[in-house]
Design an enzyme around this catalytic site. Structure first.
Site, mmCIF file in Angstrom:
data_model
loop_
_atom_site.group_PDB
_atom_site.id
_atom_site.type_symbol
_atom_site.label_atom_id
_atom_site.label_comp_id
_atom_site.label_asym_id
_atom_site.label_seq_id
_atom_site.Cartn_x
_atom_site.Cartn_y
_atom_site.Cartn_z
ATOM 1 C CG HIS A 11 -0.204 0.119 2.526
ATOM 2 N ND1 HIS A 11 0.647 -0.844 2.991
ATOM 3 C CD2 HIS A 11 -0.214 1.098 3.456
ATOM 4 C CE1 HIS A 11 1.136 -0.475 4.158
ATOM 5 N NE2 HIS A 11 0.625 0.692 4.462
ATOM 6 C CB CYS A 12 3.807 2.302 1.363
ATOM 7 S SG CYS A 12 2.829 2.644 2.833
ATOM 8 C CB VAL A 13 7.085 0.677 -2.064
ATOM 9 C CG1 VAL A 13 8.267 0.920 -2.997
ATOM 10 C CG2 VAL A 13 7.590 0.580 -0.621
ATOM 11 C CG ASP B 212 3.763 6.092 -0.236
ATOM 12 O OD1 ASP B 212 2.548 5.963 -0.454
ATOM 13 O OD2 ASP B 212 4.317 5.736 0.813
#
Length: 461
Positions: A291-293, A296
Site C-alpha cells: 500500500h506504500c512503495v 507514494d
C-alpha cells in the site's frame, strides 16, 4: 450509546472552565484518560488502536463496515499483525471497542485518521477517503480535540486539505482544536517490530499542537521523533518509500542488464553486501506491491508539478518497477519456447504467491495479479497457489480475475502445469516438491538458489 449519553460525556470534559482547551487536553493525555478514536481499522488502524489501548488509553475504533466492528467486539481479529488473543484482552478490559456510529467522535479527545490514500486510474492522488473522513469529523468537532492524520499523502495535505474542512465549522486550529500529522510505519510480516517499538515521527500545526501530538505518542511508543511542520512529517514518509522504490528499481534494471551479460544479479548482490560501508542490499523481483512503495512516489511527483519541478529520477524508477511483470512474462515465454518447445498461448501456468510480500495475506498492488492478467493476454491460462490467500477478492483494478481460488500444491498438479512462476517466496511453500515435479520453474526471488535446490528446470527472471 444514546444521544443523552454522548452529551453528558462531552460536557464532562469541560467542567473545569478555568482551564484552556490546550491545558485540559494535555492533562487528559498525561493521565491517559483521554478518549481516543481511531478511524479506519485496517492494516494500519487496527494495530495502532490495540497498541494505544495496551498503553492504557480508552479507545474507540471506527469503521464503516459493521461486520468488521462485530468481529472486533467479539475479540476476533482479521489482521495478522493483531492476534485475536491480544485483541480479546483489550476488549475484555474495556479499553477497546469497535463502533460504526460516528456520532461517538464527539466524545473523543484524540481522533486519529487511518484511511486509504490510493491513486486514480491516471496515477494521481485520490484523497476522497481523507476528505470524506475529515467531513465526518467536522460534523462532530468540538472544543479541545486533537485530530491527527496518519494516512500517507503529499506535503501540505494536513494544512491545505484537512484544516480548511475542519475550520468550516467555525472552530479554529491552534485555538479551539489542534491538528497534527504522524506518518504510519508498518512492515507487514516483520515480527521484529510492532507499533510500540517503531520510532514515530510527529508534527503539529503550531507549538501547542506539536506538544500535544508528541505527548500523546510518547504514551504509546518508545521513541518519538518530532519535526518542525506537518508538511515536513508528510515528506518524511514519502522520502522513506521513494528511497526504497528507487533502489529496488536500480537492482531491477541491473538484473536485466547483467542477465543479458550472463551475470547472476543475486550472486553480485550477495558479494556486494559483504562491504561493511557505503552499500545497502536491495533485491529484484517481479514488481512492487503493497500500500506504500508503488503508490507514494506518485504523490510527490504530482505535488511537484505545482512548483514546476521535474521528478525524472523518481518517475524513471516507477517506470522500471512497473515494467517488471511484463519482463517476467517475456522471460517465461522465452523459456517455454526454448526449453519446452511450447508457446505461452497454449500453456497453463501456476503462480506461486499471490500476496505482494512473503508470509503475509496482503495482495494490495501485488505484481502477481498483473502477472496473471499478462499471461492471459498472451492467450495462456494462469492459476495461483498461496497458503495465505484462498481467493482473489474484488479489487477496482483486477475485476476480471476476482473470485479465483488457490489451487492445491500436489505432485499431480505440479506435473499438470507447463511452468511454475515463483512470484512470492512464502516460507510455507514446499519448494522441494516444486523442484522435484515442476516441468519448468521461473524464479523471480532466487528461492531455489538460496535453498540449494538448483535444477536444470530453474530459470531466474
Amino acid at each position: 450509546m444514546g444521544a443523552d449519553g454522548l452529551s453528558e460525556l462531552t460536557e464532562s470534559r469541560f467542567l473545569d472552565a478555568s482551564r484552556s482547551p490546550y491545558d485540559r487536553l494535555l492533562n487528559l493525555i498525561s493521565t491517559r484518560t483521554a478518549q481516543v478514536g481511531v478511524i479506519g481499522l485496517g492494516y494500519v488502524g487496527l494495530p495502532l488502536a490495540v497498541a494505544i489501548a495496551r498503553a492504557g488509553f480508552p479507545v474507540s475504533g471506527f469503521d464503516i463496515e459493521a461486520q468488521k466492528v462485530e468481529s472486533l467486539n467479539n475479540g476476533q481479529s482479521y489482521i495478522e499483525a493483531v492476534t485475536s488473543t491480544a485483541l480479546a484482552g483489550q476488549v475484555a478490559s474495556g479499553r477497546f471497542r469497535g463502533t460504526a456510529d460516528f456520532a461517538e467522535l464527539a466524545v473523543c479527545d484524540v481522533i486519529i485518521i487511518c484511511v486509504p490514500t490510493p491513486l486514480t486510474k491516471n496515477r494521481e492522488p485520490d484523497l476522497s477517503f481523507v476528505r470524506n473522513t475529515a467531513g465526518t469529523v467536522a460534523k462532530h468537532l468540538r472544543l479541545g480535540q486533537l485530530i491527527v492524520l496518519e494516512s500517507t499523502t503529499y506535503p501540505g495535505t494536513t494544512d491545505d486539505v484537512i484544516k480548511p474542512i475542519l475550520e468550516e465549522t467555525g472552530l479554529q486550529s491552534k485555538i479551539d482544536f489542534f491538528l497534527g500529522f504522524s506518518p504510519e510505519r508498518e512492515d507487514p510480516g516483520n515480527r521484529s517490530f510492532e507499533v510500540a517499538t517503531i520510532p514515530k515521527v510527529v508534527a503539529g500545526d503550531g507549538i501547542e499542537a506539536a506538544i500535544l501530538v508528541q505527548a500523546f505518542y510518547q504514551g504509546v511508543v518508545k521513541t518519538v521523533v518530532p519535526v518542525s511542520t506537518t508538511a515536513t512529517a508528510e515528506a518524511v514518509k514519502l522520502t522513506e518509500n521513494i528511497f526504497r522504490s528507487v533502489n529496488i528499481a536500480l537492482v531491477n534494471e541491473l538484473k536485466v542488464v547483467l542477465g543479458a551479460m550472463g551475470i547472476d544479479i543475486w550472486e553480485v548482490i550477495e558479494a556486494a553486501k559483504s562491504k561493511p560501508f557505503g552499500y545497502m542490499p536491495f533485491y529484484p523481483g517481479p514488481g512492487l506491491g503493497g500500500h506504500c512503495v508503488p503508490i507514494d512516489p506518485f504523490y510527490l511527483t504530482w505535488k511537484a508539478r505545482e512548483y514546476e519541478m521535474p521528478t525524472r529520477f523518481i518517475e524513471l524508477a516507477a517506470e522500471i518497477n512497473t515494467a517488471m511483470p511484463r519482463h517476467v512474462v517475456d522471460e517465461l515465454a522465452k523459456a517455454l519456447d526454448q526449453r519446452c518447445g511450447k508457446a505461452l498461448s497454449r500453456s497453463r501456468i501456476l503462480i506461486i504467491g499471490l500476496a505482494y510480500k512473503k508470509n503475509v495475506p496482503d495482495i494490495r498492488e501485488s505484481p502477481s495479479l498483473r502477472l496473471i492478467e499478462l499471461i492471459e493476454e498472451w492467450g495462456g491460462k494462469a492459476e495461483f497457489h498461496d497458503p495465505h490467500v484462498t481467493e482473489i477478492p474484488t479489487t477496482r483494478e483486477h475485476m476480471t480475475i476476482k473470485g479465483r481460488r488457490s489451487v492445491e500444491l500436489t505432485e499431480a498438479a505440479l506435473k499438470d502445469f507447463d511452468a511454475v512462476v515463483i512470484a512470492t517466496d512464502h516460507d510455507a511453500i514446499d519448494y522441494q516438491a516444486i523442484a522435484d515435479h515442476a516441468l519448468l520453474i521461473v524464479d523471480t526471488r532466487n528461492v531455489f538458489g538460496r535453498l540449494g535446490l538448483a535444477r536444470e528446470t530453474v530459470v531466474k527472471a
